[in-house]
Design a protein around this motif. Sequence first.
Motif, PDB file in Angstrom:
ATOM      1  N   ALA A 153       0.865  -1.181   0.000  1.00 39.27           N
ATOM      2  CA  ALA A 153       0.000   0.000   0.000  1.00 39.27           C
ATOM      3  C   ALA A 153       0.900   1.228   0.000  1.00 39.27           C
ATOM      4  CB  ALA A 153      -0.889   0.008   1.238  1.00 39.27           C
ATOM      5  N   THR A 154       0.532   2.205  -0.831  1.00 40.24           N
ATOM      6  CA  THR A 154       1.312   3.451  -0.846  1.00 40.24           C
ATOM      7  C   THR A 154       0.537   4.605  -0.213  1.00 40.24           C
ATOM      8  OG1 THR A 154       0.483   4.084  -3.029  1.00 40.24           O
ATOM      9  CG2 THR A 154       2.483   2.725  -2.978  1.00 40.24           C
ATOM     10  N   THR A 155      -0.707   4.334   0.187  1.00 39.00           N
ATOM     11  CA  THR A 155      -1.539   5.332   0.860  1.00 39.00           C
ATOM     12  C   THR A 155      -2.385   4.613   1.919  1.00 39.00           C
ATOM     13  OG1 THR A 155      -3.370   5.009  -0.693  1.00 39.00           O
ATOM     14  CG2 THR A 155      -1.809   6.763  -1.232  1.00 39.00           C
ATOM     15  N   VAL A 156      -2.961   5.397   2.826  1.00 38.01           N
ATOM     16  CA  VAL A 156      -3.862   4.834   3.836  1.00 38.01           C
ATOM     17  C   VAL A 156      -5.086   4.203   3.158  1.00 38.01           C
ATOM     18  CG1 VAL A 156      -5.434   5.443   5.720  1.00 38.01           C
ATOM     19  CG2 VAL A 156      -3.122   6.379   5.675  1.00 38.01           C
ATOM     20  N   GLU A 157      -5.567   4.860   2.125  1.00 36.12           N
ATOM     21  CA  GLU A 157      -6.750   4.349   1.409  1.00 36.12           C
ATOM     22  C   GLU A 157      -6.460   2.950   0.842  1.00 36.12           C
ATOM     23  OE1 GLU A 157      -7.812   6.830  -1.889  1.00 36.12           O
ATOM     24  OE2 GLU A 157      -9.776   5.882  -2.116  1.00 36.12           O
ATOM     25  N   GLU A 158      -5.271   2.767   0.265  1.00 38.89           N
ATOM     26  CA  GLU A 158      -4.927   1.445  -0.279  1.00 38.89           C
ATOM     27  C   GLU A 158      -4.801   0.406   0.842  1.00 38.89           C
ATOM     28  OE1 GLU A 158      -2.673   2.835  -4.422  1.00 38.89           O
ATOM     29  OE2 GLU A 158      -1.454   2.225  -2.710  1.00 38.89           O
ATOM     30  N   ALA A 159      -4.251   0.829   1.975  1.00 38.10           N
ATOM     31  CA  ALA A 159      -4.118  -0.115   3.100  1.00 38.10           C
ATOM     32  C   ALA A 159      -5.494  -0.577   3.569  1.00 38.10           C
ATOM     33  CB  ALA A 159      -3.360   0.556   4.252  1.00 38.10           C
ATOM     34  N   ARG A 160      -6.432   0.365   3.663  1.00 36.97           N
ATOM     35  CA  ARG A 160      -7.801   0.003   4.087  1.00 36.97           C
ATOM     36  C   ARG A 160      -8.458  -0.910   3.055  1.00 36.97           C
ATOM     37  NH1 ARG A 160      -8.926   5.659   6.205  1.00 36.97           N
ATOM     38  NH2 ARG A 160      -8.676   5.455   8.460  1.00 36.97           N
ATOM     39  N   TRP A 161      -8.229  -0.626   1.797  1.00 34.93           N
ATOM     40  CA  TRP A 161      -8.793  -1.437   0.698  1.00 34.93           C
ATOM     41  C   TRP A 161      -8.273  -2.872   0.803  1.00 34.93           C
ATOM     42  CZ3 TRP A 161      -7.301  -4.396  -3.451  1.00 34.93           C
ATOM     43  CH2 TRP A 161      -8.170  -4.500  -4.551  1.00 34.93           C
ATOM     44  N   LEU A 162      -6.977  -3.002   1.064  1.00 30.82           N
ATOM     45  CA  LEU A 162      -6.387  -4.351   1.171  1.00 30.82           C
ATOM     46  C   LEU A 162      -6.934  -5.082   2.394  1.00 30.82           C
ATOM     47  CD1 LEU A 162      -2.655  -3.508   0.281  1.00 30.82           C
ATOM     48  CD2 LEU A 162      -4.293  -4.761  -1.145  1.00 30.82           C
ATOM     49  N   GLU A 163      -7.021  -4.353   3.518  1.00 26.46           N
ATOM     50  CA  GLU A 163      -7.532  -4.992   4.742  1.00 26.46           C
ATOM     51  C   GLU A 163      -8.964  -5.480   4.526  1.00 26.46           C
ATOM     52  OE1 GLU A 163      -8.415  -2.563   8.265  1.00 26.46           O
ATOM     53  OE2 GLU A 163      -7.367  -4.082   9.440  1.00 26.46           O
ATOM     54  N   ALA A 164      -9.765  -4.684   3.843  1.00 28.26           N
ATOM     55  CA  ALA A 164     -11.168  -5.065   3.605  1.00 28.26           C
ATOM     56  C   ALA A 164     -11.263  -6.341   2.761  1.00 28.26           C
ATOM     57  CB  ALA A 164     -11.908  -3.917   2.903  1.00 28.26           C
ATOM     58  N   ARG A 165     -10.210  -6.643   2.007  1.00 27.40           N
ATOM     59  CA  ARG A 165     -10.215  -7.863   1.182  1.00 27.40           C
ATOM     60  C   ARG A 165      -9.482  -9.019   1.846  1.00 27.40           C
ATOM     61  NH1 ARG A 165     -11.394  -3.625  -0.993  1.00 27.40           N
ATOM     62  NH2 ARG A 165     -12.887  -3.507  -2.721  1.00 27.40           N
ATOM     63  N   GLY A 166      -9.152  -8.830   3.122  1.00 27.86           N
ATOM     64  CA  GLY A 166      -8.707  -9.960   3.932  1.00 27.86           C
ATOM     65  C   GLY A 166      -7.222 -10.289   3.912  1.00 27.86           C
ATOM     66  N   VAL A 167      -6.359  -9.333   3.538  1.00 34.71           N
ATOM     67  CA  VAL A 167      -4.928  -9.660   3.555  1.00 34.71           C
ATOM     68  C   VAL A 167      -4.459  -9.948   4.985  1.00 34.71           C
ATOM     69  CG1 VAL A 167      -4.366  -8.307   1.484  1.00 34.71           C
ATOM     70  CG2 VAL A 167      -4.218  -7.240   3.747  1.00 34.71           C
ATOM     71  N   ASP A 168      -3.377 -10.715   5.093  1.00 33.93           N
ATOM     72  CA  ASP A 168      -2.832 -11.057   6.409  1.00 33.93           C
ATOM     73  C   ASP A 168      -1.891  -9.977   6.935  1.00 33.93           C
ATOM     74  OD1 ASP A 168      -3.797 -13.933   6.899  1.00 33.93           O
ATOM     75  OD2 ASP A 168      -3.139 -13.929   4.811  1.00 33.93           O
ATOM     76  N   VAL A 170      -0.177  -5.787   5.614  1.00 32.32           N
ATOM     77  CA  VAL A 170      -0.049  -4.742   4.599  1.00 32.32           C
ATOM     78  C   VAL A 170       1.396  -4.254   4.602  1.00 32.32           C
ATOM     79  CG1 VAL A 170      -0.654  -2.334   4.104  1.00 32.32           C
ATOM     80  CG2 VAL A 170      -2.444  -3.936   4.758  1.00 32.32           C
ATOM     81  N   ILE A 171       1.968  -4.098   3.416  1.00 33.47           N
ATOM     82  CA  ILE A 171       3.306  -3.500   3.312  1.00 33.47           C
ATOM     83  C   ILE A 171       3.118  -2.008   3.073  1.00 33.47           C
ATOM     84  CG2 ILE A 171       5.477  -3.446   2.008  1.00 33.47           C
ATOM     85  CD1 ILE A 171       4.584  -6.342   0.988  1.00 33.47           C
ATOM     86  N   ALA A 172       3.637  -1.179   3.976  1.00 35.59           N
ATOM     87  CA  ALA A 172       3.577   0.272   3.795  1.00 35.59           C
ATOM     88  C   ALA A 172       4.812   0.661   2.992  1.00 35.59           C
ATOM     89  CB  ALA A 172       3.561   0.985   5.145  1.00 35.59           C
ATOM     90  N   GLN A 173       4.616   0.922   1.692  1.00 39.01           N
ATOM     91  CA  GLN A 173       5.755   1.216   0.821  1.00 39.01           C
ATOM     92  C   GLN A 173       5.900   2.726   0.654  1.00 39.01           C
ATOM     93  OE1 GLN A 173       5.543   0.789  -3.422  1.00 39.01           O
ATOM     94  NE2 GLN A 173       7.591  -0.084  -3.596  1.00 39.01           N
ATOM     95  N   GLY A 174       6.913   3.276   1.310  1.00 36.41           N
ATOM     96  CA  GLY A 174       7.151   4.721   1.247  1.00 36.41           C
ATOM     97  C   GLY A 174       7.854   5.121  -0.033  1.00 36.41           C
ATOM     98  N   LEU A 175       7.863   6.449  -0.271  1.00 35.93           N
ATOM     99  CA  LEU A 175       8.440   6.970  -1.522  1.00 35.93           C
ATOM    100  C   LEU A 175       9.938   6.715  -1.664  1.00 35.93           C
ATOM    101  CD1 LEU A 175       6.559  10.364  -2.007  1.00 35.93           C
ATOM    102  CD2 LEU A 175       6.703   8.505  -3.660  1.00 35.93           C
ATOM    103  N   GLU A 176      10.609   6.400  -0.549  1.00 36.33           N
ATOM    104  CA  GLU A 176      12.052   6.148  -0.619  1.00 36.33           C
ATOM    105  C   GLU A 176      12.374   4.838  -1.320  1.00 36.33           C
ATOM    106  OE1 GLU A 176      10.190   6.776   2.025  1.00 36.33           O
ATOM    107  OE2 GLU A 176      11.302   7.751   3.658  1.00 36.33           O
ATOM    108  N   ALA A 177      11.392   3.943  -1.434  1.00 32.80           N
ATOM    109  CA  ALA A 177      11.642   2.570  -1.870  1.00 32.80           C
ATOM    110  C   ALA A 177      12.230   2.473  -3.275  1.00 32.80           C
ATOM    111  CB  ALA A 177      10.335   1.773  -1.818  1.00 32.80           C
ATOM    112  N   GLY A 178      13.127   1.516  -3.464  1.00 33.97           N
ATOM    113  CA  GLY A 178      13.646   1.213  -4.788  1.00 33.97           C
ATOM    114  C   GLY A 178      12.626   0.414  -5.585  1.00 33.97           C
ATOM    115  N   GLY A 179      12.728   0.461  -6.908  1.00 37.60           N
ATOM    116  CA  GLY A 179      11.831  -0.314  -7.771  1.00 37.60           C
ATOM    117  C   GLY A 179      10.485   0.363  -7.943  1.00 37.60           C
ATOM    118  N   HIS A 180       9.507  -0.423  -8.427  1.00 41.55           N
ATOM    119  CA  HIS A 180       8.205   0.147  -8.797  1.00 41.55           C
ATOM    120  C   HIS A 180       7.372   0.575  -7.602  1.00 41.55           C
ATOM    121  CE1 HIS A 180       9.093  -1.759 -12.704  1.00 41.55           C
ATOM    122  NE2 HIS A 180       8.436  -0.717 -13.149  1.00 41.55           N
TER     123      HIS A 180
END
Length: 345
Positions: A153-168, A170-180
């Motif tokens: 998840a790159t935003t709180v909204e995405e984290a909530r969306w993932l949680e609502a679909r039952g993920v075990d 959430v990865i909070a991926q900040g802007l510093e991250a390498g790759g996509h």
Amino acid sequence: MPLEFLVRADLPVIQAPMAGSQDSALAIAVCDGGGLGSLACASLGIEAMRAQLEILTTRNDLAYNLNFFCHATPAPDAAREQAWRSLLRPYYDEFGLEAAALPASASRLPFDNTMCSLLEEYRPPVVSFHFGLPCPALLQRIRAWGGKVVSSATTVEEARWLEARGVDAVIAQGLEAGGHRGHFLSADLSLQSGTFPLLRRIVRAVEVPVIAAGGIADREGVAAALALGASAVQVGTSYLLCPEATTSAVHRSALQSGASLHTALTNLFSGRPARGIVNRLMRELGPVNAEAPDFPLAATALAPLRAHCEGRGNGDFSPLWAGQDTGGCRSIPAAEMTRRLAGTG
Ligand SMILES: Cc1cc2nc3c(=O)[nH]c(=O)nc-3n(C[C@H](O)[C@H](O)[C@H](O)COP(=O)(O)O)c2cc1C
């Protein structure tokens, strides 16, 4: 057990899946070091995936993570492709390369029924996704063998969306991250933030464990993320110089040079924003250019330029993915890197 929400592992360190820079050797080494090793499958064909799974499952005690992309396959756009090729034409001319015979195929395939059927044979303990989640029917099949599901998840909204679909988790991926960038609800990069502010906000917003990713490069960074509420960290860049990684020679040399101090988000290499070390192509055409075809099609027309230059030891046209902190990269075994990150080695 620090990672008990996913697997039995001694340390709260997950090696980030890194398409193009690793195979099962890195994942196994990280597991042996006490962390959770991941295998990026996005750029593997089905037979290569099977070969890697055979290696991973030789060790029947191994808890590992398999990672997939979930992007929508773009519709072909001949005009855009033509504009992109025209933009690259001067480079083809410079190196005496011929553009006519380029294939139009995409090099990154989203998770699908065929991949899921292969996974059913091997039952990986953890499956992680980038760019959202696959359809509920595929998720259901992963759950049926007891597989845990994680996504970025790159935003709180995405984290909530993932949680609502039952993920075990959430990865909070900040802007510093390498790759996509793993965003999937909005492509507006101004909605995204650095790892620690994002981590704090997601920890407050969801009940599931949160894994921090992006710019975490050493034991102090890991300790800080855990102190701020992360249940674990996912580290990519610091593993890129490990002998078990398949990082190319030009990529390794860029990581060890002064150039690694300057990374930027670019869409030139694949069509989606990703963070890499700034090189000639990024300086001259971007780093972001509207002509680049949609993910993953931009890579096709670049492939001959990349191959030509890499063959001459030059990374001017290669994606040199790296996070903002390359200071943790060391040419040490990945098991040792894992223990160092966790502060036990
Ligand atoms: C070389 C490289 C390749 C990556 N490939 C993937 C990938 O295939 N799948 C994925 O989910 N994340 C991928 N990522 C992003 C990581 O999951 C993670 O967000 C990132 O590495 C964390 O930031 P750091 O690199 O600063 O440690 C990649 C990162 C790098 C550096």
